[in-house]
Design an enzyme around this catalytic site. Structure first.
Site, PDB file in Angstrom:
ATOM      1  N   GLN B 123      -5.694  -6.491 -10.841  1.00 49.70           N
ATOM      2  CA  GLN B 123      -5.600  -6.833  -9.413  1.00 49.70           C
ATOM      3  C   GLN B 123      -5.563  -8.348  -9.287  1.00 49.70           C
ATOM      4  O   GLN B 123      -4.957  -8.995 -10.135  1.00 49.70           O
ATOM      5  CB  GLN B 123      -6.780  -6.248  -8.615  1.00 49.70           C
ATOM      6  CG  GLN B 123      -6.456  -4.920  -7.975  1.00 49.70           C
ATOM      7  CD  GLN B 123      -5.434  -5.028  -6.836  1.00 49.70           C
ATOM      8  OE1 GLN B 123      -4.838  -6.081  -6.575  1.00 49.70           O
ATOM      9  NE2 GLN B 123      -5.203  -3.911  -6.164  1.00 49.70           N
ATOM     10  N   GLY B 169     -10.838   1.482   5.310  1.00 50.76           N
ATOM     11  CA  GLY B 169     -11.460   0.562   4.355  1.00 50.76           C
ATOM     12  C   GLY B 169     -11.221  -0.891   4.695  1.00 50.76           C
ATOM     13  O   GLY B 169     -12.166  -1.693   4.761  1.00 50.76           O
ATOM     14  N   MET B 170      -9.977  -1.273   4.905  1.00 48.32           N
ATOM     15  CA  MET B 170      -9.684  -2.660   5.248  1.00 48.32           C
ATOM     16  C   MET B 170      -9.572  -2.832   6.753  1.00 48.32           C
ATOM     17  O   MET B 170     -10.037  -3.813   7.331  1.00 48.32           O
ATOM     18  CB  MET B 170      -8.408  -3.113   4.551  1.00 48.32           C
ATOM     19  CG  MET B 170      -8.569  -3.062   3.027  1.00 48.32           C
ATOM     20  SD  MET B 170      -7.490  -4.184   2.137  1.00 48.32           S
ATOM     21  CE  MET B 170      -5.956  -3.276   2.230  1.00 48.32           C
ATOM     22  N   HIS B 260       1.756   3.194   4.916  1.00 46.10           N
ATOM     23  CA  HIS B 260       2.512   3.075   3.653  1.00 46.10           C
ATOM     24  C   HIS B 260       2.528   4.396   2.886  1.00 46.10           C
ATOM     25  O   HIS B 260       3.370   4.602   2.027  1.00 46.10           O
ATOM     26  CB  HIS B 260       1.918   1.957   2.788  1.00 46.10           C
ATOM     27  CG  HIS B 260       0.576   2.300   2.206  1.00 46.10           C
ATOM     28  ND1 HIS B 260      -0.614   2.079   2.872  1.00 46.10           N
ATOM     29  CD2 HIS B 260       0.230   2.872   1.031  1.00 46.10           C
ATOM     30  CE1 HIS B 260      -1.630   2.485   2.131  1.00 46.10           C
ATOM     31  NE2 HIS B 260      -1.149   2.982   1.016  1.00 46.10           N
ATOM     32  N   CYS B 403     -14.031 -19.393   3.326  1.00 44.28           N
ATOM     33  CA  CYS B 403     -13.357 -19.907   4.524  1.00 44.28           C
ATOM     34  C   CYS B 403     -12.042 -20.525   4.071  1.00 44.28           C
ATOM     35  O   CYS B 403     -11.869 -20.812   2.891  1.00 44.28           O
ATOM     36  CB  CYS B 403     -14.220 -20.942   5.256  1.00 44.28           C
ATOM     37  SG  CYS B 403     -14.555 -22.429   4.307  1.00 44.28           S
ATOM     38  N   GLY B 485      -2.039  -6.489  -5.574  1.00 47.32           N
ATOM     39  CA  GLY B 485      -1.703  -6.279  -4.168  1.00 47.32           C
ATOM     40  C   GLY B 485      -0.634  -5.239  -3.959  1.00 47.32           C
ATOM     41  O   GLY B 485      -0.861  -4.234  -3.293  1.00 47.32           O
TER      42      GLY B 485
HETATM   43  N1  LIG Z   1      -2.995  -8.091   3.207  1.00 47.82           N
HETATM   44  C1  LIG Z   1      -2.391  -7.030   3.716  1.00 47.82           C
HETATM   45  O1  LIG Z   1      -1.168  -6.945   3.748  1.00 47.82           O
HETATM   46  C2  LIG Z   1      -3.183  -5.909   4.215  1.00 47.82           C
HETATM   47  C3  LIG Z   1      -4.524  -6.112   4.575  1.00 47.82           C
HETATM   48  C4  LIG Z   1      -5.227  -5.012   5.061  1.00 47.82           C
HETATM   49  C5  LIG Z   1      -4.628  -3.769   5.172  1.00 47.82           C
HETATM   50  N2  LIG Z   1      -3.327  -3.615   4.832  1.00 47.82           N
HETATM   51  C6  LIG Z   1      -2.691  -2.304   4.976  1.00 47.82           C
HETATM   52  O2  LIG Z   1      -3.273  -1.676   6.108  1.00 47.82           O
HETATM   53  C7  LIG Z   1      -3.370  -0.281   5.882  1.00 47.82           C
HETATM   54  C8  LIG Z   1      -4.798   0.207   6.072  1.00 47.82           C
HETATM   55  O3  LIG Z   1      -5.622  -0.123   4.968  1.00 47.82           O
HETATM   56  P1  LIG Z   1      -7.066   0.583   4.803  1.00 47.82           P
HETATM   57  O4  LIG Z   1      -7.641   0.123   3.503  1.00 47.82           O
HETATM   58  O5  LIG Z   1      -7.850   0.333   6.014  1.00 47.82           O
HETATM   59  O6  LIG Z   1      -6.624   2.131   4.708  1.00 47.82           O
HETATM   60  P2  LIG Z   1      -7.478   3.470   4.949  1.00 47.82           P
HETATM   61  O7  LIG Z   1      -6.631   4.571   4.462  1.00 47.82           O
HETATM   62  O8  LIG Z   1      -8.862   3.297   4.432  1.00 47.82           O
HETATM   63  O9  LIG Z   1      -7.578   3.567   6.543  1.00 47.82           O
HETATM   64  C9  LIG Z   1      -6.539   4.067   7.396  1.00 47.82           C
HETATM   65  C10 LIG Z   1      -7.178   4.630   8.670  1.00 47.82           C
HETATM   66  O10 LIG Z   1      -6.145   5.003   9.579  1.00 47.82           O
HETATM   67  C11 LIG Z   1      -6.556   6.222  10.231  1.00 47.82           C
HETATM   68  N3  LIG Z   1      -5.352   6.890  10.757  1.00 47.82           N
HETATM   69  C12 LIG Z   1      -4.407   7.544  10.074  1.00 47.82           C
HETATM   70  N4  LIG Z   1      -3.444   7.991  10.879  1.00 47.82           N
HETATM   71  C13 LIG Z   1      -3.806   7.649  12.129  1.00 47.82           C
HETATM   72  C14 LIG Z   1      -3.213   7.840  13.388  1.00 47.82           C
HETATM   73  N5  LIG Z   1      -2.047   8.483  13.552  1.00 47.82           N
HETATM   74  N6  LIG Z   1      -3.852   7.347  14.457  1.00 47.82           N
HETATM   75  C15 LIG Z   1      -5.033   6.692  14.331  1.00 47.82           C
HETATM   76  N7  LIG Z   1      -5.635   6.490  13.156  1.00 47.82           N
HETATM   77  C16 LIG Z   1      -5.009   6.951  12.057  1.00 47.82           C
HETATM   78  C17 LIG Z   1      -7.286   6.976   9.163  1.00 47.82           C
HETATM   79  O11 LIG Z   1      -8.166   7.944   9.692  1.00 47.82           O
HETATM   80  C18 LIG Z   1      -8.019   5.867   8.415  1.00 47.82           C
HETATM   81  O12 LIG Z   1      -9.308   5.650   8.893  1.00 47.82           O
HETATM   82  C19 LIG Z   1      -2.825  -0.023   4.512  1.00 47.82           C
HETATM   83  O13 LIG Z   1      -1.472   0.349   4.615  1.00 47.82           O
HETATM   84  C20 LIG Z   1      -2.972  -1.372   3.818  1.00 47.82           C
HETATM   85  O14 LIG Z   1      -2.061  -1.531   2.759  1.00 47.82           O
HETATM   86  C21 LIG Z   1      -2.616  -4.659   4.354  1.00 47.82           C
END
Ligand SMILES: NC(=O)c1ccc[n+]([C@@H]2O[C@H](COP(=O)([O-])OP(=O)(O)OC[C@H]3O[C@@H](n4cnc5c(N)ncnc54)[C@H](O)[C@@H]3O)[C@@H](O)[C@H]2O)c1
Ligand SMILES: NC(=O)c1ccc[n+]([C@@H]2O[C@H](COP(=O)([O-])OP(=O)(O)OC[C@H]3O[C@@H](n4cnc5c(N)ncnc54)[C@H](O)[C@@H]3O)[C@@H](O)[C@H]2O)c1
Lengths: 549, 549
Positions: B123, B169-170, B260, B403, B485
């Site tokens: 990672q 999660g994020m 995704h 920061c 990533g």
């Molecule tokens: N640096 C970056 O580019 C960056 C940073 C953060 C997150 N992300 C992207 O954001 C996305 C989320 O990441 P995560 O770790 O939080 O994923 P995750 O799978 O932990 O969380 C996704 C959440 O969306 C909810 N969900 C699904 N379908 C839904 C809908 N139709 N309506 C409402 N809620 C819905 C789920 O219940 C879940 O809690 C991922 O695609 C990740 O790659 C990208």
């Protein structure tokens, strides 16, 4: 056309000799005696360039002239992009050429970026400013043939002969390298003009019009204990088949026709050169099938000669793959030259070591040749090479020498050169570098890292660690490239150059870099499970945490 | 299960604090409070590991304990492979993780090597020993929202609100980051347990069961000039459509559902959670089409809100591509978050700056927080972040802070920390590092280098030069990775960590590394033609040969 040549002599144009060395060597890479197409900044290897364009070239020179002794110039695919404060033990130049994120690492995307002016192809020593002309290919071939003699004939090549095909750009070095290594050679070449060229430059001894004549010449020489190289006008497939049929037994068999290119590289059996060239214009695709069929015949003959006891190997022209495509199921029964002969050297940390006299004085090379012989008194092949090279290699640009050395010798030689500079035994400092094709510096699964014992052919952590380690050790310039030798997508490799300017600081850096650099290759091969590398590691005191436990 | 934690306190276990820092930080990466699956050496990001296996982990620790002050340990995909003599100004550890020759740079080949024990996935900060838990994602999101406020609202987020989807999660960091940045937020999440979790950790303020309720809560808060975050139980596609239909106008719109992954990541409209989960088991492929159709509806609503004046952006979940697949031709009419908000920061050399108190003392972080505020008195967002972080971020493992800082401040802060260590104002040395997602350290055409102005998205010469430059400048450890990533084939990136041990030598290295590292990002963006980067280069005195001419 603008003509570039490195200044000679002991006058400094930059702040110190480390910087001056980079400044001279980029110019030397474009010397008309050295470069293939200096007008396009092309040094060698198709399109391997020294700088992205003339504006970049000029700014590189100007920036080096002003560079401080504790500053570092960054070069991105031939363009000078930044100057940063570092320290005197850090490299003066850091170079990254032709690197692309893997998913985009294709010729197509590269060419698009190249057209936009965002990239250049660095090859190996073109974009890293340490090409020394054709001496490299002669010596590499000599090293391969010597390793072959060691492996199969107890080091005695006398009265042994090599059968090969092709006397082209690189293949033309074969007869000279063979006789230097103590072998005789029969080289089959379909284009008589190529044979005549090699006769003229004394790379080849004799020409023959028939197999009988060639064999008679060889037999006479061998009876007298002389080495002899004979160029036989003919089609390699025909001649190899005929030799197998007759039960004639060459000791070694290989090939350097351009089999990798089935349209322009390999004359089909039964065709004249003229027919071939016409067809290349009128209907190139139609050549592929008959060319591959002929290659298949040649490979079948090579397999037969192998069964009859010859040492047979592929010299990196992909002829096994072509024959396999054309139905020769056991085409890969003979090995590539790297696993067969080069890898054992890599395991012991051996690889190309080249140096250049910044003075421009041939005498500096001759004195350094003598020093190498003095420091390494027992290596017959090495002495043989140095003696013959002195007489048969014409310097191109700044005088230079290449020979293969291992981790026990590279730093000793470097320190000795540094002492010679310090005491005025040489007219100016010496630059030591190497090809990116070295023991610890390349990942290239179709060539240098083909068939690694543990299957780690494609792992490029190793060349990256090599580049980082050389930077940490204080090489004068360090480079990291993609695509050299085998093209976009197929290789990643690192280079280093270090300057002997006669100072104490240089001595400390030389002692580190010229040990660490080849020793990292011993580490890489030890990690892959090669016993010889593990033994070498013990011998040189290299610390391998997972093995010392 | 074996439990690993970094020792705290001022007692040295290695030869000096530079080495001790690496020794503690690899252990801290596996602290149960920090790592996701420490029992498998997995730190974060799916399978990002700190060492290849436990044997390698143990040998890394043992080797560091013995390492000399002028020696360097080489780590290849989580395995300690060699120890070399370098010098005190060189890195103590050099790391290369998951690098593959491009043609072989696929998950398939990686997995094969991983199974054979020849590789691991590093990672970004997992295999380079500088992960600090979830503080990083909160701060990155805060930085994005702050940049959004700067760009669209003159820096004034007050009474503005963000509409988003997903509290996973994020995505769960969004409400906290939003209120920290001065925004209110409505976050639509279909899984109520996720909302409850965020309420419990105080990342989220309120829960609502209907759009009306959520809007009423938001309106009340905005009327009073308070920030408020509301989690609305519902399907983001439904709610976004309804908001557009009603003519309600959020100021900012984005989304962090896991779009995704159209099987496990996005609940189709009209489905219950239970139906969805059953179908994931019984017939997963059948989810794709309805999920994409719903995403298309959500993106159409986002486009409508954009036309109505909202600032709309994709937060890296690929929802634009999914909607485009499902027929939304203009899905890419709103930008990704990097070109929209992060790139302007990168152009100015800003990026993630994190530090860790090796003492284990929270007070050391609080004192260093105060020092940062003292050194950078005029940055309101920064002060805001530091104040809120102090109260709302729970330390995980060794206390740490993150920061975003630029090239004018990073080295000043580093030097100040070094002085604090020297004068005993902190209990032990401080480690400064960063994510590989930084201004000069990554080539990742689908994320960090998406849509570069000159089309150089895939050119990875830049992160390579960054790694070489950090090595030449004297970072304490330097790493180069592939695939972080966005996965195998899609990115190459470099990391650096430097230790403030209170010595003069550290001060010299800090001054070089913490300027050169971000300045190389300014260089990279200046070369791509960004005016802001050129202006920054002039401002900080960065020398760009092709521009200084
Ligand atoms: N640096 C970056 O580019 C960056 C940073 C953060 C997150 N992300 C992207 O954001 C996305 C989320 O990441 P995560 O770790 O939080 O994923 P995750 O799978 O932990 O969380 C996704 C959440 O969306 C909810 N969900 C699904 N379908 C839904 C809908 N139709 N309506 C409402 N809620 C819905 C789920 O219940 C879940 O809690 C991922 O695609 C990740 O790659 C990208
Ligand atoms: N390090 C390495 O792996 C390495 C080193 C040297 C060469 N090579 C390979 O060796 C090959 C030769 O390289 P080159 O630069 O000399 O190429 P080249 O094209 O300059 O020369 C090839 C020669 O083969 C001759 N030839 C073609 N078909 C023939 C036939 N049927 N019979 C006899 N002669 C025939 C041509 O007339 C020509 O002179 C290439 O495939 C190259 O990639 C590899």
């Amino acid at each position: 056309g603008r003509i570039v040549r490195s200044p000679h002599g002991a006058t400094l144009h930059c702040r110190n000799w480390l910087i001056e060395a980079a400044w001279r060597m980029i110019q030397n890479n474009l010397d008309p005696e050295v470069a293939e197409h200096p007008e396009h900044l092309v040094v060698y290897g198709g399109m391997g360039r020294a700088a992205r364009d003339w504006a970049c070239f000029d700014r590189i020179l100007a920036t080096l002239r002003e560079l401080g002794e504790d500053e570092t110039l960054l070069v991105q695919s031939g363009k000078p992009v930044g100057v940063f404060r570092t320290h005197v033990d850090a490299p003066r130049v850091l170079i990254a050429n032709s690197n692309l994120v893997p998913k985009w690492a294709t010729w197509e995307h590269f060419n698009e970026l190249d057209r936009k002016g965002l990239m250049m192809f660095g090859q190996m020593t073109a974009g890293s400013w340490i090409y020394i002309g054709s001496q490299g290919i002669v010596q590499g071939t000599y090293e391969t043939f010597t390793a072959c003699a060691d492996r199969h004939f107890g080091g005695h090549a006398a009265r042994r002969w090599i059968l090969t095909g092709g006397l082209g750009g690189m293949g033309g070095a074969q007869p000279l390298a063979a006789t230097m290594a103590g072998f005789s050679m029969m080289a089959v070449e379909c284009d008589e003009t190529r044979i005549d060229l090699r006769l003229k430059t004394h790379y080849l001894d004799r020409k023959a019009a028939s197999l009988d004549e060639a064999l008679a010449l060889l037999n006479a020489a061998r009876a007298e204990g002389r080495t002899l190289s004979v160029g036989l006008v003919g089609n390699a497939a025909d001649v190899f088949e005929e030799i197998a049929r007759r039960g004639v037994k060459p000791d070694v068999v290989t090939d350097q026709t351009s089999a990798h290119d089935p349209i322009h590289g390999y004359l089909p059996q039964g065709w004249t050169l003229q027919q071939w060239r016409e067809r290349q214009r009128s209907d190139p695709q139609s050549i592929i099938e008959p060319a591959k069929r002929s290659m298949a015949n040649q490979v079948r003959a090579m397999l037969a000669l192998q069964r009859a006891g010859a040492a047979v190997f592929d010299y990196g022209n992909n002829i096994r793959q072509m024959a396999h495509d054309a139905g020769v199921i056991d085409a890969f029964s003979f090995p590539g030259f790297v696993p067969a002969y080069i890898r054992p050297l890599f395991c012991r940390g051996y690889g190309p070591f080249r140096w250049v006299a910044l003075s421009g004085e041939p005498k500096d090379i001759h004195r350094s040749d003598a020093k190498v012989k003095e420091l390494i008194p027992d290596d017959r092949h090495l002495h043989n090479w140095l003696d013959l090279a002195r007489h048969r290699i014409t310097f191109q640009g700044l005088p230079a020498r290449i020979c293969w050395l291992g981790p026990k010798d590279r730093y000793r030689v470097g320190l000795a050169f540094n002492e010679m500079v310090r005491h005025g035994e040489l007219h100016a400092p010496i630059v030591i570098g190497r090809d990116h094709l070295d023991t610890g510096s390349v990942a290239s699964p179709n060539r240098e890292t083909e068939a690694m014992r543990d299957g780690s052919d494609a792992v490029s952590d190793w060349p990256l660690l090599n580049a980082l380690l050389n930077t940490a050790s204080g090489a004068t310039w360090v480079s990291f490239h993609h695509g050299g030798g085998v093209g976009m997508g197929y290789s990643q490799h690192a280079g280093q150059v270090i300057v002997c300017d006669g100072t104490d600081g240089a001595a400390r850096r030389i002692a580190r870099v010229l040990f660490n650099d080849p020793a990292s290759g011993v580490m890489r091969h030890a990690d892959a499970g090669y016993e010889e590398a593990l033994a070498t590691a013990r011998e040189i005191g290299l610390r391998l945490p997972m093995h010392d436990a």
